[in-house]
Design a protein around this motif. Structure first.
Motif, PDB file in Angstrom:
ATOM      1  N   LEU A  72      11.148 -59.368 -16.884  1.00 49.07           N
ATOM      2  CA  LEU A  72      10.144 -59.995 -17.740  1.00 49.07           C
ATOM      3  C   LEU A  72       8.728 -59.578 -17.373  1.00 49.07           C
ATOM      4  CD1 LEU A  72      11.612 -63.617 -18.020  1.00 49.07           C
ATOM      5  CD2 LEU A  72      11.898 -61.691 -19.587  1.00 49.07           C
ATOM      6  N   ASN A  73       8.602 -58.783 -16.323  1.00 47.04           N
ATOM      7  CA  ASN A  73       7.321 -58.175 -15.943  1.00 47.04           C
ATOM      8  C   ASN A  73       7.613 -56.754 -15.482  1.00 47.04           C
ATOM      9  OD1 ASN A  73       6.944 -61.298 -14.735  1.00 47.04           O
ATOM     10  ND2 ASN A  73       5.195 -60.502 -15.879  1.00 47.04           N
ATOM     11  N   ASN A  74       6.570 -55.984 -15.284  1.00 49.53           N
ATOM     12  CA  ASN A  74       6.768 -54.659 -14.695  1.00 49.53           C
ATOM     13  C   ASN A  74       7.183 -54.814 -13.235  1.00 49.53           C
ATOM     14  OD1 ASN A  74       6.030 -53.210 -17.013  1.00 49.53           O
ATOM     15  ND2 ASN A  74       3.844 -53.352 -16.509  1.00 49.53           N
ATOM     16  N   ILE A  75       8.373 -54.316 -12.922  1.00 51.07           N
ATOM     17  CA  ILE A  75       8.908 -54.402 -11.573  1.00 51.07           C
ATOM     18  C   ILE A  75       8.847 -53.011 -10.941  1.00 51.07           C
ATOM     19  CG2 ILE A  75      10.916 -55.020 -10.168  1.00 51.07           C
ATOM     20  CD1 ILE A  75       9.619 -57.375 -11.665  1.00 51.07           C
TER      21      ILE A  75
ATOM     22  N   VAL B 286      14.818 -60.585 -13.433  1.00 50.25           N
ATOM     23  CA  VAL B 286      13.865 -60.339 -12.356  1.00 50.25           C
ATOM     24  C   VAL B 286      12.466 -60.395 -12.968  1.00 50.25           C
ATOM     25  CG1 VAL B 286      13.137 -58.771 -10.532  1.00 50.25           C
ATOM     26  CG2 VAL B 286      15.551 -58.867 -11.187  1.00 50.25           C
ATOM     27  N   LEU B 287      11.558 -61.115 -12.334  1.00 55.55           N
ATOM     28  CA  LEU B 287      10.224 -61.290 -12.888  1.00 55.55           C
ATOM     29  C   LEU B 287       9.212 -61.463 -11.777  1.00 55.55           C
ATOM     30  CD1 LEU B 287       9.641 -64.915 -14.158  1.00 55.55           C
ATOM     31  CD2 LEU B 287      11.523 -64.296 -12.659  1.00 55.55           C
ATOM     32  N   ARG B 288       7.949 -61.469 -12.184  1.00 54.25           N
ATOM     33  CA  ARG B 288       6.863 -61.762 -11.249  1.00 54.25           C
ATOM     34  C   ARG B 288       6.173 -63.051 -11.680  1.00 54.25           C
ATOM     35  NH1 ARG B 288       3.467 -56.461 -11.203  1.00 54.25           N
ATOM     36  NH2 ARG B 288       2.176 -57.636  -9.736  1.00 54.25           N
ATOM     37  N   SER B 289       5.187 -62.959 -12.558  1.00 51.39           N
ATOM     38  CA  SER B 289       4.403 -64.142 -12.909  1.00 51.39           C
ATOM     39  C   SER B 289       4.692 -64.677 -14.312  1.00 51.39           C
ATOM     40  CB  SER B 289       2.910 -63.826 -12.791  1.00 51.39           C
ATOM     41  OG  SER B 289       2.574 -62.724 -13.621  1.00 51.39           O
ATOM     42  N   TYR B 290       5.654 -64.086 -15.005  1.00 49.45           N
ATOM     43  CA  TYR B 290       5.992 -64.528 -16.364  1.00 49.45           C
ATOM     44  C   TYR B 290       6.345 -66.019 -16.351  1.00 49.45           C
ATOM     45  CZ  TYR B 290       8.264 -64.571 -20.967  1.00 49.45           C
ATOM     46  OH  TYR B 290       8.617 -64.842 -22.271  1.00 49.45           O
ATOM     47  N   LYS B 291       5.746 -66.783 -17.271  1.00 51.25           N
ATOM     48  CA  LYS B 291       5.987 -68.229 -17.327  1.00 51.25           C
ATOM     49  C   LYS B 291       7.249 -68.511 -18.141  1.00 51.25           C
ATOM     50  CE  LYS B 291       1.223 -69.746 -16.640  1.00 51.25           C
ATOM     51  NZ  LYS B 291       0.811 -68.446 -16.076  1.00 51.25           N
ATOM     52  N   MET B 292       8.240 -69.124 -17.473  1.00 51.39           N
ATOM     53  CA  MET B 292       9.560 -69.314 -18.074  1.00 51.39           C
ATOM     54  C   MET B 292       9.828 -70.735 -18.553  1.00 51.39           C
ATOM     55  SD  MET B 292      12.180 -67.074 -15.722  1.00 51.39           S
ATOM     56  CE  MET B 292      13.381 -67.015 -17.052  1.00 51.39           C
ATOM     57  N   HIS B 293       8.835 -71.599 -18.502  1.00 53.43           N
ATOM     58  CA  HIS B 293       9.104 -73.011 -18.792  1.00 53.43           C
ATOM     59  C   HIS B 293       9.574 -73.260 -20.226  1.00 53.43           C
ATOM     60  CE1 HIS B 293       7.868 -74.681 -14.937  1.00 53.43           C
ATOM     61  NE2 HIS B 293       6.961 -73.706 -14.901  1.00 53.43           N
TER      62      HIS B 293
ATOM     63  N   LYS C 216       0.219 -51.942  -3.504  1.00 52.27           N
ATOM     64  CA  LYS C 216       1.409 -51.189  -3.894  1.00 52.27           C
ATOM     65  C   LYS C 216       2.576 -51.517  -2.981  1.00 52.27           C
ATOM     66  CE  LYS C 216       3.178 -46.469  -4.383  1.00 52.27           C
ATOM     67  NZ  LYS C 216       2.883 -45.022  -4.242  1.00 52.27           N
ATOM     68  N   GLU C 217       2.281 -51.607  -1.670  1.00 57.56           N
ATOM     69  CA  GLU C 217       3.345 -51.876  -0.708  1.00 57.56           C
ATOM     70  C   GLU C 217       3.951 -53.255  -0.916  1.00 57.56           C
ATOM     71  OE1 GLU C 217       0.433 -48.990   1.124  1.00 57.56           O
ATOM     72  OE2 GLU C 217       0.311 -50.854  -0.026  1.00 57.56           O
ATOM     73  N   SER C 218       3.094 -54.232  -1.170  1.00 58.67           N
ATOM     74  CA  SER C 218       3.575 -55.598  -1.375  1.00 58.67           C
ATOM     75  C   SER C 218       4.461 -55.695  -2.605  1.00 58.67           C
ATOM     76  CB  SER C 218       2.389 -56.548  -1.510  1.00 58.67           C
ATOM     77  OG  SER C 218       2.804 -57.838  -1.881  1.00 58.67           O
ATOM     78  N   GLU C 219       4.029 -55.094  -3.704  1.00 60.44           N
ATOM     79  CA  GLU C 219       4.814 -55.141  -4.939  1.00 60.44           C
ATOM     80  C   GLU C 219       6.170 -54.466  -4.748  1.00 60.44           C
ATOM     81  OE1 GLU C 219       2.508 -53.638  -8.160  1.00 60.44           O
ATOM     82  OE2 GLU C 219       1.059 -55.290  -8.099  1.00 60.44           O
ATOM     83  N   GLU C 220       6.176 -53.371  -4.015  1.00 59.05           N
ATOM     84  CA  GLU C 220       7.445 -52.687  -3.758  1.00 59.05           C
ATOM     85  C   GLU C 220       8.345 -53.520  -2.864  1.00 59.05           C
ATOM     86  OE1 GLU C 220       6.449 -48.872  -2.180  1.00 59.05           O
ATOM     87  OE2 GLU C 220       6.175 -47.966  -4.169  1.00 59.05           O
ATOM     88  N   ASN C 221       7.778 -54.097  -1.807  1.00 60.06           N
ATOM     89  CA  ASN C 221       8.575 -54.922  -0.898  1.00 60.06           C
ATOM     90  C   ASN C 221       9.207 -56.104  -1.630  1.00 60.06           C
ATOM     91  OD1 ASN C 221       7.862 -53.268   1.237  1.00 60.06           O
ATOM     92  ND2 ASN C 221       6.220 -54.603   1.961  1.00 60.06           N
ATOM     93  N   CYS C 222       8.410 -56.773  -2.471  1.00 62.23           N
ATOM     94  CA  CYS C 222       8.912 -57.928  -3.217  1.00 62.23           C
ATOM     95  C   CYS C 222      10.008 -57.515  -4.196  1.00 62.23           C
ATOM     96  CB  CYS C 222       7.772 -58.608  -3.974  1.00 62.23           C
ATOM     97  SG  CYS C 222       6.614 -59.510  -2.921  1.00 62.23           S
ATOM     98  N   ALA C 223       9.800 -56.387  -4.881  1.00 64.38           N
ATOM     99  CA  ALA C 223      10.776 -55.932  -5.863  1.00 64.38           C
ATOM    100  C   ALA C 223      12.090 -55.569  -5.205  1.00 64.38           C
ATOM    101  CB  ALA C 223      10.212 -54.734  -6.634  1.00 64.38           C
TER     102      ALA C 223
ATOM    103  N   ALA D 128       9.903 -61.880  -7.817  1.00 66.95           N
ATOM    104  CA  ALA D 128       9.376 -60.904  -6.864  1.00 66.95           C
ATOM    105  C   ALA D 128       8.052 -61.417  -6.326  1.00 66.95           C
ATOM    106  CB  ALA D 128       9.217 -59.550  -7.532  1.00 66.95           C
ATOM    107  N   GLY D 129       8.126 -62.414  -5.491  1.00 68.40           N
ATOM    108  CA  GLY D 129       6.968 -63.095  -4.921  1.00 68.40           C
ATOM    109  C   GLY D 129       7.441 -64.398  -4.303  1.00 68.40           C
ATOM    110  N   ALA D 130       6.538 -65.110  -3.681  1.00 72.07           N
ATOM    111  CA  ALA D 130       6.925 -66.344  -2.987  1.00 72.07           C
ATOM    112  C   ALA D 130       6.878 -67.574  -3.884  1.00 72.07           C
ATOM    113  CB  ALA D 130       6.032 -66.547  -1.763  1.00 72.07           C
ATOM    114  N   GLY D 131       5.808 -67.725  -4.662  1.00 70.71           N
ATOM    115  CA  GLY D 131       5.651 -68.916  -5.495  1.00 70.71           C
ATOM    116  C   GLY D 131       6.572 -68.901  -6.697  1.00 70.71           C
ATOM    117  N   VAL D 132       7.102 -70.055  -7.044  1.00 70.46           N
ATOM    118  CA  VAL D 132       8.026 -70.149  -8.182  1.00 70.46           C
ATOM    119  C   VAL D 132       7.564 -71.215  -9.184  1.00 70.46           C
ATOM    120  CG1 VAL D 132      10.071 -69.243  -7.014  1.00 70.46           C
ATOM    121  CG2 VAL D 132       9.524 -71.677  -6.808  1.00 70.46           C
ATOM    122  N   ASN D 133       6.260 -71.490  -9.228  1.00 74.62           N
ATOM    123  CA  ASN D 133       5.746 -72.485 -10.166  1.00 74.62           C
ATOM    124  C   ASN D 133       5.954 -72.084 -11.614  1.00 74.62           C
ATOM    125  OD1 ASN D 133       4.882 -73.560  -7.799  1.00 74.62           O
ATOM    126  ND2 ASN D 133       2.739 -73.768  -8.351  1.00 74.62           N
ATOM    127  N   ASN D 134       6.162 -70.807 -11.867  1.00 71.93           N
ATOM    128  CA  ASN D 134       6.357 -70.315 -13.232  1.00 71.93           C
ATOM    129  C   ASN D 134       7.806 -70.405 -13.705  1.00 71.93           C
ATOM    130  OD1 ASN D 134       6.778 -68.286 -11.195  1.00 71.93           O
ATOM    131  ND2 ASN D 134       6.918 -66.739 -12.792  1.00 71.93           N
TER     132      ASN D 134
END
Length: 401
Positions: free
Chosen positions: A15-18, A44-51, A286-293, A65-71
């Motif tokens: 749902l986002n560019n991974i 698999v997503l990053r900040s896309y809001k799924m509510h 770049k490194e963070s986005e790759e690590n999370c993905a 692909a990140g720590a927060g899951v508020n979305n």
């Protein structure tokens, strides 16, 4: 929700560019990346809001692909038996680096100084003399020997604390919920604050690394600011709502807080004196986005192929070595006799149990059972049906080669 997986091609939707390195984890014949699919096995997503997202009946997992899951609507996913993963620690180094950058830059008034220099654009040959005359207004201070208070000693907080020690700072930390793993990674030279109030009163700089909960919302407020050393700097790279904006504005105006550096700008922050708004760059490397993905897709792949769970925010973590045997996975309410009913159903289908694991998390539990005799395409749907009819069952999945 229930499925029988037998050599089935698995569909993944993003749902986002991974980052491509993450998608390479799923670059095999039995995986298809289809972002138009209405019936994916995993998302698999990053900040896309799924509510407001409509979940299909085949969906088994969502990986952030990140720590927060508020979305992500965690409660809804749990009720539907959808495992939600995040990637704690994958972007920790990126956030640590920007915190330390903000720490040093704010101490030397670099943000204000650079902004002032830009105002001299049309002064031509006068610029050098104007710089020499005006630089005194940006007199800073060194961080060596100063005290940094770190609230929250998780993946990011522990890294910040350890590196600040190498910068010859005194470091004091507060985290009543520190994990054993984090404690092992934390330098013994980090002083322990027994209370939040103790940390606040002793610190020249304060950085916060805690999740947003009912208990932490507005953590920095009028009461907190009254305890601080005059001119303390505050760094917020966790969540904007940890700070009461009205109280922060007043503390900055009165000089109680010297600088407020936040990765979560809003209209209130932009109007604050001595606030430095950063456009949410904490994990933007770049490194963070790759690590999370990579971490997110590996967790999804492991779950789809074996049922094993690591870093879920709504299911209990559970791991059982997968040997290729038929595996029954069941997500159910954490009530008595659930495991007994599951094993009885397996026995009634003339199957022997080779190994099993049961883990609970609050009101729910997760059970995995391997059977060691051969199964047929007729046996598995019947077994799945029986287990799914057990009262308190949420979702059933049978994995078979």
């Amino acid at each position: 929700m229930s499925t029988v997986t037998i050599n089935k091609t698995k569909t993944i939707k993003t749902l986002n560019n991974i980052a491509s390195r993450g998608l390479e984890v799923l670059n095999e014949d039995n995986y298809t990346i289809d972002n138009d699919s209405n019936n994916p096995d995993a998302i698999v997503l990053r900040s896309y809001k799924m509510h407001d997202y409509e979940f299909n009946s085949n969906l088994k997992a969502i990986a952030r692909a990140g720590a927060g899951v508020n979305n992500i609507p965690i409660e809804k996913c749990t009720e539907l038996g959808i495992t939600v993963f995040n990637t704690p620690g994958a972007n920790a180094n990126a956030v640590k680096e920007i915190v330390l950058t903000a720490l040093m830059a704010s101490s030397r008034n670099l943000f204000d100084g650079v902004e002032w220099i830009k105002s001299l654009e049309d002064k031509g040959e006068e610029i050098p003399s104007l710089v020499e005359a005006g630089k005194k207004q940006f007199l800073g201070k060194e961080i060596k020997g100063k005290t940094l208070g770190v609230i929250g000693l998780g993946n990011v907080g522990a890294l910040v604390a350890n590196d600040a020690l190498h910068l010859d700072m005194n470091v004091i930390g507060f985290d009543p919920f520190i994990s054993v793993n984090t404690a092992w990674n934390l330098s013994r030279n980090v002083q322990r604050a027994m209370t939040l109030e103790e940390l606040i009163t002793k610190s020249d700089y304060i950085t916060v690394h805690v999740p947003l909960t009912d208990d932490t919302r507005g953590l920095f407020n009028e009461k907190t600011f009254k305890l601080m050393k005059p001119g303390a700097h505050i760094f917020n790279f966790s969540r904007g709502e940890l700070v009461n904006d009205k109280d922060m504005a007043e503390a900055l105006e009165g000089g109680k807080v010297g600088k407020y550096i936040t990765d979560f700008p809003n209209e209130n922050v932009l109007k604050m004196k001595n606030a430095v708004p950063i456009p949410h760059l904490g994990a933007s490397t770049k490194e963070s986005e790759e690590n999370c993905a990579v971490m997110a897709t590996r967790q999804v792949r492991e779950f789809l192929e074996t049922g094993n769970i690591k870093n879920s925010v709504n299911f209990p973590n559970a791991s059982l070595p997968y040997t290729g045997k038929t595996r029954v996975t069941a997500f159910h309410h954490n009530i008595p006799n659930m495991v007994g009913q599951i094993t009885s159903a397996i026995s009634e289908n003339n199957l022997n149990i080779a190994d099993m694991i049961n883990r609970s998390r609050g009101e729910y539990a997760y059970t995995m059972i391997d059977v060691d005799n051969e199964t047929t395409t007729e046996t598995l749907p019947e077994l799945e049906k029986q287990i799914n009819q057990i009262a308190g069952m949420v979702s059933v999945r049978i994995i078979s080669q």
